[in-house]
Design a protein around this motif. Structure first.
Motif, PDB file in Angstrom:
ATOM      1  N   LYS A  56      -5.435 -22.296  -0.716  1.00 26.09           N
ATOM      2  CA  LYS A  56      -6.640 -22.541  -1.482  1.00 26.09           C
ATOM      3  C   LYS A  56      -7.791 -21.830  -0.761  1.00 26.09           C
ATOM      4  O   LYS A  56      -7.586 -21.061   0.156  1.00 26.09           O
ATOM      5  CB  LYS A  56      -6.912 -24.046  -1.595  1.00 26.09           C
ATOM      6  N   GLY A  57      -8.999 -22.106  -1.190  1.00 25.38           N
ATOM      7  CA  GLY A  57     -10.153 -21.543  -0.501  1.00 25.38           C
ATOM      8  C   GLY A  57     -10.343 -20.061  -0.780  1.00 25.38           C
ATOM      9  O   GLY A  57      -9.868 -19.514  -1.775  1.00 25.38           O
ATOM     10  N   GLU A  58     -11.026 -19.398   0.146  1.00 25.48           N
ATOM     11  CA  GLU A  58     -11.382 -17.996  -0.057  1.00 25.48           C
ATOM     12  C   GLU A  58     -10.168 -17.078  -0.103  1.00 25.48           C
ATOM     13  O   GLU A  58     -10.146 -16.092  -0.850  1.00 25.48           O
ATOM     14  CB  GLU A  58     -12.348 -17.530   1.042  1.00 25.48           C
ATOM     15  N   THR A  59      -9.163 -17.383   0.682  1.00 17.42           N
ATOM     16  CA  THR A  59      -7.957 -16.560   0.677  1.00 17.42           C
ATOM     17  C   THR A  59      -7.314 -16.568  -0.709  1.00 17.42           C
ATOM     18  O   THR A  59      -6.873 -15.531  -1.220  1.00 17.42           O
ATOM     19  CB  THR A  59      -6.952 -17.072   1.728  1.00 17.42           C
ATOM     20  N   HIS A  60      -7.276 -17.736  -1.322  1.00 18.02           N
ATOM     21  CA  HIS A  60      -6.727 -17.866  -2.680  1.00 18.02           C
ATOM     22  C   HIS A  60      -7.593 -17.111  -3.686  1.00 18.02           C
ATOM     23  O   HIS A  60      -7.072 -16.388  -4.549  1.00 18.02           O
ATOM     24  CB  HIS A  60      -6.656 -19.344  -3.061  1.00 18.02           C
ATOM     25  N   THR A  61      -8.914 -17.272  -3.570  1.00 16.43           N
ATOM     26  CA  THR A  61      -9.830 -16.608  -4.506  1.00 16.43           C
ATOM     27  C   THR A  61      -9.676 -15.095  -4.441  1.00 16.43           C
ATOM     28  O   THR A  61      -9.617 -14.410  -5.473  1.00 16.43           O
ATOM     29  CB  THR A  61     -11.286 -16.995  -4.192  1.00 16.43           C
ATOM     30  N   ALA A  62      -9.589 -14.560  -3.226  1.00 16.72           N
ATOM     31  CA  ALA A  62      -9.445 -13.110  -3.059  1.00 16.72           C
ATOM     32  C   ALA A  62      -8.131 -12.615  -3.661  1.00 16.72           C
ATOM     33  O   ALA A  62      -8.104 -11.606  -4.375  1.00 16.72           O
ATOM     34  CB  ALA A  62      -9.514 -12.756  -1.578  1.00 16.72           C
ATOM     35  N   ALA A  63      -7.049 -13.327  -3.380  1.00 19.99           N
ATOM     36  CA  ALA A  63      -5.740 -12.919  -3.916  1.00 19.99           C
ATOM     37  C   ALA A  63      -5.724 -12.995  -5.434  1.00 19.99           C
ATOM     38  O   ALA A  63      -5.119 -12.147  -6.101  1.00 19.99           O
ATOM     39  CB  ALA A  63      -4.644 -13.804  -3.322  1.00 19.99           C
ATOM     40  N   LYS A  64      -6.388 -13.991  -5.990  1.00 20.22           N
ATOM     41  CA  LYS A  64      -6.440 -14.148  -7.446  1.00 20.22           C
ATOM     42  C   LYS A  64      -7.229 -13.010  -8.099  1.00 20.22           C
ATOM     43  O   LYS A  64      -6.830 -12.488  -9.148  1.00 20.22           O
ATOM     44  CB  LYS A  64      -7.086 -15.500  -7.781  1.00 20.22           C
ATOM     45  N   ILE A  65      -8.335 -12.606  -7.472  1.00 22.22           N
ATOM     46  CA  ILE A  65      -9.130 -11.498  -8.004  1.00 22.22           C
ATOM     47  C   ILE A  65      -8.296 -10.217  -8.025  1.00 22.22           C
ATOM     48  O   ILE A  65      -8.280  -9.476  -9.015  1.00 22.22           O
ATOM     49  CB  ILE A  65     -10.411 -11.299  -7.150  1.00 22.22           C
ATOM     50  N   ILE A  66      -7.586  -9.952  -6.932  1.00 23.42           N
ATOM     51  CA  ILE A  66      -6.757  -8.743  -6.841  1.00 23.42           C
ATOM     52  C   ILE A  66      -5.628  -8.788  -7.861  1.00 23.42           C
ATOM     53  O   ILE A  66      -5.331  -7.799  -8.537  1.00 23.42           O
ATOM     54  CB  ILE A  66      -6.184  -8.598  -5.406  1.00 23.42           C
ATOM     55  N   GLU A  67      -5.000  -9.964  -7.997  1.00 27.67           N
ATOM     56  CA  GLU A  67      -3.894 -10.110  -8.952  1.00 27.67           C
ATOM     57  C   GLU A  67      -4.377  -9.924 -10.386  1.00 27.67           C
ATOM     58  O   GLU A  67      -3.742  -9.224 -11.192  1.00 27.67           O
ATOM     59  CB  GLU A  67      -3.270 -11.495  -8.783  1.00 27.67           C
ATOM     60  N   ASP A  68      -5.508 -10.540 -10.735  1.00 26.25           N
ATOM     61  CA  ASP A  68      -6.048 -10.425 -12.095  1.00 26.25           C
ATOM     62  C   ASP A  68      -6.454  -8.995 -12.428  1.00 26.25           C
ATOM     63  O   ASP A  68      -6.399  -8.571 -13.586  1.00 26.25           O
ATOM     64  CB  ASP A  68      -7.245 -11.358 -12.271  1.00 26.25           C
ATOM     65  N   ALA A  69      -6.879  -8.253 -11.404  1.00 25.22           N
ATOM     66  CA  ALA A  69      -7.289  -6.865 -11.620  1.00 25.22           C
ATOM     67  C   ALA A  69      -6.088  -5.935 -11.761  1.00 25.22           C
ATOM     68  O   ALA A  69      -6.243  -4.764 -12.128  1.00 25.22           O
ATOM     69  CB  ALA A  69      -8.174  -6.398 -10.470  1.00 25.22           C
ATOM     70  N   GLY A  70      -4.904  -6.445 -11.460  1.00 25.42           N
ATOM     71  CA  GLY A  70      -3.701  -5.623 -11.583  1.00 25.42           C
ATOM     72  C   GLY A  70      -3.563  -4.596 -10.478  1.00 25.42           C
ATOM     73  O   GLY A  70      -2.876  -3.581 -10.635  1.00 25.42           O
ATOM     74  N   ILE A  71      -4.208  -4.857  -9.350  1.00 26.22           N
ATOM     75  CA  ILE A  71      -4.150  -3.920  -8.219  1.00 26.22           C
ATOM     76  C   ILE A  71      -3.034  -4.345  -7.274  1.00 26.22           C
ATOM     77  O   ILE A  71      -3.012  -5.481  -6.796  1.00 26.22           O
ATOM     78  CB  ILE A  71      -5.493  -3.872  -7.459  1.00 26.22           C
ATOM     79  N   ASP A  72      -2.114  -3.455  -7.020  1.00 31.93           N
ATOM     80  CA  ASP A  72      -1.075  -3.699  -6.023  1.00 31.93           C
ATOM     81  C   ASP A  72      -1.477  -2.979  -4.752  1.00 31.93           C
ATOM     82  O   ASP A  72      -1.374  -1.753  -4.659  1.00 31.93           O
ATOM     83  CB  ASP A  72       0.284  -3.179  -6.517  1.00 31.93           C
ATOM     84  N   GLU A  73      -1.962  -3.740  -3.790  1.00 38.34           N
ATOM     85  CA  GLU A  73      -2.386  -3.114  -2.536  1.00 38.34           C
ATOM     86  C   GLU A  73      -1.176  -2.511  -1.828  1.00 38.34           C
ATOM     87  O   GLU A  73      -0.180  -3.195  -1.603  1.00 38.34           O
ATOM     88  CB  GLU A  73      -3.074  -4.137  -1.635  1.00 38.34           C
ATOM     89  N   PRO A  74      -1.263  -1.250  -1.459  1.00 35.79           N
ATOM     90  CA  PRO A  74      -0.119  -0.603  -0.800  1.00 35.79           C
ATOM     91  C   PRO A  74       0.011  -1.067   0.645  1.00 35.79           C
ATOM     92  O   PRO A  74      -0.911  -1.659   1.215  1.00 35.79           O
ATOM     93  CB  PRO A  74      -0.490   0.883  -0.869  1.00 35.79           C
ATOM     94  N   ALA A  75       1.174  -0.797   1.203  1.00 36.04           N
ATOM     95  CA  ALA A  75       1.378  -1.063   2.635  1.00 36.04           C
ATOM     96  C   ALA A  75       0.689   0.033   3.422  1.00 36.04           C
ATOM     97  O   ALA A  75       0.983   1.221   3.245  1.00 36.04           O
ATOM     98  CB  ALA A  75       2.871  -1.096   2.946  1.00 36.04           C
ATOM     99  N   SER A  76      -0.260  -0.358   4.253  1.00 38.96           N
ATOM    100  CA  SER A  76      -1.018   0.616   5.036  1.00 38.96           C
ATOM    101  C   SER A  76      -0.326   0.876   6.367  1.00 38.96           C
ATOM    102  O   SER A  76       0.206  -0.046   6.993  1.00 38.96           O
ATOM    103  CB  SER A  76      -2.439   0.108   5.277  1.00 38.96           C
TER     104      SER A  76
END
Length: 755
Positions: A56-76
Motif C-alpha cells: 500500500k502507500g506510495e509504492t502501491h500508488t507509483a506501481a498503479k500509475i505505471i501499470e495504468d499507463a501501460g508502461i513496462d519498465e525495462p530491466a536496466s
C-alpha cells in the motif's frame, strides 16, 4: 456415555467410522478430489500478485500509475568502468577508449537499447576514477535474465582488452541470471530432498515401509490438491511462488504429523492387544479429534496473515490455510479407510533391526511403549515441579532476551549473499563510487500535461533541491514519457546500501523536497518508489499489522482451546507456553543472525538485522504448528484423567506415551526446516534456523518439562472452568479408549459402527 448403547460422538469419530465402513468409497472420493482439484487448477491457471498490489502507500500508488499507463519498465543494466590504480582518470585516453568499446560491444549484441555515455549523463565519480555506461534490456523485464548472457560476454571481451581497468556489469537482468545460476536449483533441491528425509525418519520410527509411506503419500496428495486449489482461488486472491514454497513446507509438516499421530495411536492400541477394528475406532475418536482441534487452530493462526494488508502475506496465509485444511480432512477420512483396507498389511516391508518381528517382541513393545528417557525426565520434573518451572522458564527467557534488541530490515545484496558472488563485489564498488546509484529512489510524476511550463519548472527545481538538500549527490536523471504524460525521476540516495541512512535521505525527498517543488503544481501526482522506499513502506505497513495479527491469532487460539478442553487454565497455559516458544526462537534468530553469535555453526554470518517479513511470519507459523504437539499431549493427559487416573499420573502417562510420536514428528519438522537453513540466501537461512530451533524447543523443553511441571503445580485446577462459562458450546467429545472400545458402539444415527 451410556453402558449398553454407547454412542460415538464427535466429527472425527463419525468420519473415521464412515470411512472404515465405506473404504473404497472414501479412497475413491479422495482420489477424485485430488485429480479434480489439480485438473481444474491447471485449466484455470494461476494469477500471481502484481507489483502494484504488493504494498500500500506510495509504492502501491507509483506501481498503479505505471501499470495504468501501460508502461513496462525495462530491466536496466550498468557497466562500471573503474581505474585500478589511484592515478587513473575517466579523462584518460585509454579510459575513453574503453567506454567507447563497451558502448559499441553492448549495442552490437542487438539485445539492448538506450545506451548512454557517462560523459553525456555525467555519471563519473567525484574522484574521477569511475564511470557508468547505462542501458536497458530489450523485451520484458521479468525474462531479461534469460537474454543477458550475450551482453555479459561482450563486456567480458572488452575487459580482456583493457587490463588496467576494471570493467564489470551489474543490473536487474545480470543479477537475475547470476542468482538463477547460483541459487536457482537451491529451492528445488530443498523441496525435493524434504520428502525423502521425512520418509527416512518415518522408516526408523515405524520400522515398516508401508506404515512409513502412508503419511508421506497423504501429505503429498494434500499438497497436490492444494496446488490445484491455489490456481482456482488465485482468480479471487492472487498467489505467488513464495506462497507455493511456504504451502509445500507447511503441508509436508502438518500432513506427515497428522497421519503420524493417527497411525501411531492405531498401532499402539493393536500392540496393547486390541483387535484391528477396535484399535481403529479408538484412533478415530482420540487422535482424530486431536487432529481436528489442532488443524482448526493452525488454520486460525494462518488466517492471521490475511490481516496484514500485504498481498504476499495474504497469499502465504491463504495457501497455508488451505493445505492444512486439506491435510486435516484427509487424515480423518481417507487414512482410516486405508488402514481398514490394509489391516495387518500396514506392517509390510519390515526393516531389519527396526521392526518388532515376533509376537513376543510385540507384547514387550506393548508393555513397554512408554519412553524410558521421558519417563526418567518426568520422574524428576514431577518430583520437583517448582524447580523445573523456574529452570526451564528461566532458560527460555534468557534465550529470548536478545529479541528485545531485534532490528528488522530488507537485506541488501551483500547482506543476503555475502561476498561469495563476484556481482556482490561489483555492487559494493558501484555503491562506494556512486552512493545510492545502484538503488536510486524513483519519483513517478503524473500530470495533465507533462510538458507544461509549470511542470517542467517543478521538475527542474526538484532535481536541484534533491542535491542541495543533501538527500542526493546526483546525478539526478529524468526520463519523459510524453504520450502517457509521465516522467520518471531517478535520484541516487545519500547512504547508498545503508538502508538507515538512505531512509533518512528518502524522508527528506518525501517531506521536504517534494512539497517545496512538485507539490506546488495543482493536480500533479509524484509518489516516490524504489528499493529503499519499498523497504520503508513494507516496514511501516508490517509494523501496523503486528498488533491486529497478534491479537487475532492469540484470541482465537485461546477461544478454540477453551471450547475444545472446557478449561480456562488449559487455554491460558497453552497461550503462555506458545509465546515462550516463539520468544525463544526470536532470541536465537537475533543472537545468531543479528549479532553473529555462533553463526558459523549454521553456515551463516551476522548481518546486523533480521529480514523484515520473518518475525511476523514465524509467529503465525510457529503458533500454529506448536499447537500440534500441545493439543496431542494435553488430549492424552485429559483422556487419562477421564479414565480415573490422578492428575499427576495422567500427566506422566500422557507425556511419556506421546513422547515417541512427538519426537518423531519434531525430528521430521526440524530436519525439513533445517534443509532450508542450508540454502545460500541469508533470509532462507534465517527462516530455516528459526523454524527448526523453535520446533526443537517446543517438543523438548516446552512439552517435556514446562507443560508437565506447570500442570503438576496446578493439579485439579488444570480443569477449572468458571460457572459463568458453562454455557459455552461443548466441543470436548469425551471419548476414552475404554468407552470407544465398548461393544455395540453406534453412531449418531443409531447405526452400529463397523470398522
Amino acid at each position: 456415555m451410556g453402558n449398553g448403547d454407547t454412542r460415538v460422538r464427535g466429527l472425527a469419530a463419525r468420519a473415521g467410522g464412515w470411512s472404515a465402513r465405506h473404504r473404497w468409497a472414501a479412497v475413491g472420493i479422495w482420489v477424485l478430489f485430488v485429480v479434480l482439484a489439480m485438473g481444474l487448477g491447471s485449466a484455470a491457471g494461476r494469477v500471481d500478485v502484481k507489483d502494484s498490489d504488493q504494498l500500500k502507500g506510495e509504492t502501491h500508488t507509483a506501481a498503479k500509475i505505471i501499470e495504468d499507463a501501460g508502461i513496462d519498465e525495462p530491466a536496466s543494466e550498468t557497466v562500471l568502468i573503474q581505474a585500478k590504480d589511484a592515478g587513473g582518470k575517466a579523462t584518460d585516453a585509454d579510459f575513453r577508449a574503453a567506454v567507447a568499446a563497451v558502448m559499441k560491444a553492448v549495442e552490437g549484441t542487438g539485445k539492448v537499447t538506450d545506451v548512454t555515455s557517462p560523459y553525456d549523463t555525467k555519471t563519473i565519480s567525484k574522484d574521477g576514477r569511475s564511470a557508468l555506461v547505462q542501458f536497458d534490456m530489450r523485451g520484458e523485464a521479468d525474462t531479461a535474465g534469460e537474454r543477458v548472457e550475450p551482453v555479459l560476454k561482450a563486456v567480458e571481451g572488452v575487459q580482456k582488452e583493457h587490463g588496467s581497468l576494471r570493467i564489470e556489469e551489474i543490473g536487474g537482468a545480470s543479477m537475475m541470471k547470476t542468482f538463477d545460476d547460483a541459487f536457482g536449483d537451491d529451492f528445488e533441491k530443498a523441496e525435493l530432498s524434504a520428502v525423502p528425509v521425512a520418509l527416512g525418519i518415518l522408516l526408523i520410527a515405524f520400522g515398516a515401509l508401508v506404515a512409513a509411506l502412508l503419511p508421506v503419500l497423504l501429505a503429498v496428495s494434500a499438497i497436490m490438491a492444494t496446488m490445484g486449489l491455489m490456481g482456482i482461488v488465485s482468480h479471487v486472491m492472487p498467489m505467488s511462488d513464495t506462497a507455493n514454497s511456504v504451502m509445500l513446507l507447511v503441508g509436508l509438516a502438518v500432513g506427515v504429523d497428522y497421519c503420524l499421530f493417527y497411525l501411531r495411536r492405531e498401532r499402539e492400541e493393536r500392540q496393547a492387544g486390541r483387535d484391528a477394528q477396535t484399535a481403529l475406532r479408538i484412533a478415530a475418536a482420540t487422535s482424530g479429534r486431536a487432529i481436528i482441534v489442532s488443524g482448526v487452530t493452525v488454520c486460525v493462526a494462518m488466517a492471521g496473515m490475511l490481516f496484514t494488508g500485504l498481498a504476499e502475506f495474504e497469499a502465504m496465509g491463504l495457501a497455508s490455510l488451505m493445505v492444512v485444511a486439506v491435510a486435516m480432512v484427509g487424515s480423518v477420512t481417507v487414512l482410516p479407510a486405508l488402514l481398514s483396507l490394509l489391516g495387518e498389511r500396514v506392517e509390510k516391508g519390515k526393516i531389519p533391526f527396526l521392526h518388532p518381528e515376533s509376537k513376543l517382541r510385540r507384547k514387550r513393545a506393548a508393555g513397554n511403549r512408554e519412553s524410558r528417557f521421558w519417563t526418567a525426565v518426568l520422574k524428576g520434573v514431577l518430583a520437583k515441579p517448582v524447580v523445573s518451572v523456574l529452570v526451564a522458564a528461566g532458560a527460555l527467557l534468557a534465550i529470548a532476551a536478545p529479541a528485545l534488541g531485534m532490528k528488522t530490515q530488507n537485506l541488501t545484496l551483500d547482506q543476503e549473499f555475502g561476498d561469495s558472488l563476484p556481482i556482490v563485489q561489483t555492487y559494493n564498488r558501484v555503491n562506494d563510487a556512486f552512493p545510492g546509484g545502484s538503488e536510486p529512489a524513483e519519483v513517478v510524476v503524473k500530470a495533465a500535461d507533462i510538458n507544461a511550463p509549470e511542470v517542467t519548472g517543478a521538475l527542474a527545481d526538484f532535481k536541484a533541491r534533491a542535491i542541495s538538500s543533501g538527500a542526493s549527490r546526483g546525478p539526478v536523471e529524468i526520463k519523459l514519457h510524453d504520450a502517457q504524460n509521465l516522467a520518471f525521476v531517478y535520484v541516487p540516495l545519500v547512504g547508498g546500501s545503508d538502508f538507515d541512512k538512505a531512509g533518512q535521505s528518502l524522508d527528506k525527498l518525501r517531506d521536504e523536497v517534494r512539497p517545496a517543488t512538485l507539490g506546488k503544481v495543482d493536480g500533479l501526482e509524484a509518489p516516490i518508489t524504489g528499493q529503499v522506499a519499498g523497504s520503508k513502506d513494507f516496514n511501516d505497513q508490517l509494523t501496523g499489522a503486528v498488533v491486529p495479527v497478534f491479537a487475532f491469532v492469540v484470541v482465537f487460539a485461546f477461544v478454540l482451546m477453551l471450547l475444545s478442553f472446557r478449561s480456562l487454565t488449559v487455554a491460558i497455559t497453552s497461550i503462555v507456553l506458545n509465546l515462550l516458544s516463539v520468544g525463544a526462537a526470536y532470541g536465537i534468530l537475533v543472537a545468531v543472525f543479528q549479532h553473529g553469535w555462533g553463526a558459523s555453526l549454521v553456515g551463516a554470518e551476522g548481518v546486523g538485522a533480521i529480514i523484515t517479513w520473518l518475525p511476523l511470519f514465524l509467529f503465525v507459523i510457529l503458533f500454529g504448528l506448536s499447537m500440534d504437539y500441545h493439543v496431542f499431549v494435553v488430549s492424552r493427559i485429559r483422556e487419562a484423567r477421564l479414565r480415573g487416573r490422578t492428575t499427576k499420573d495422567a500427566i506422566q502417562h500422557g507425556v511419556v506415551t506421546t513422547a515417541g510420536v512427538v519426537t518423531s514428528a519434531a525430528v521430521i519438522m526440524v530436519a525439513v526446516f533445517a534443509i532450508f537453513g542450508t540454502l545460500s540466501m541469508q533470509s532462507m537461512k534465517q527462516m530455516g534456523v528459526g523454524l527448526a530451533a523453535a520446533v526443537l524447543i517446543d517438543a523438548t523443553i516446552i512439552r517435556g518439562v514446562l507443560l508437565p511441571a506447570v500442570m503438576a503445580l496446578l493439579g485439579e485446577r488444570n480443569w477449572y472452568l468458571p460457572k459463568w462459562l458453562n454455557r459455552l458450546p461443548d466441543l470436548t467429545h469425551d471419548e476414552t479408549a475404554d468407552a470407544v472400545a465398548a461393544p455395540a458402539a453406534r453412531d449418531d444415527e443409531g447405526e452400529r459402527v463397523r470398522v
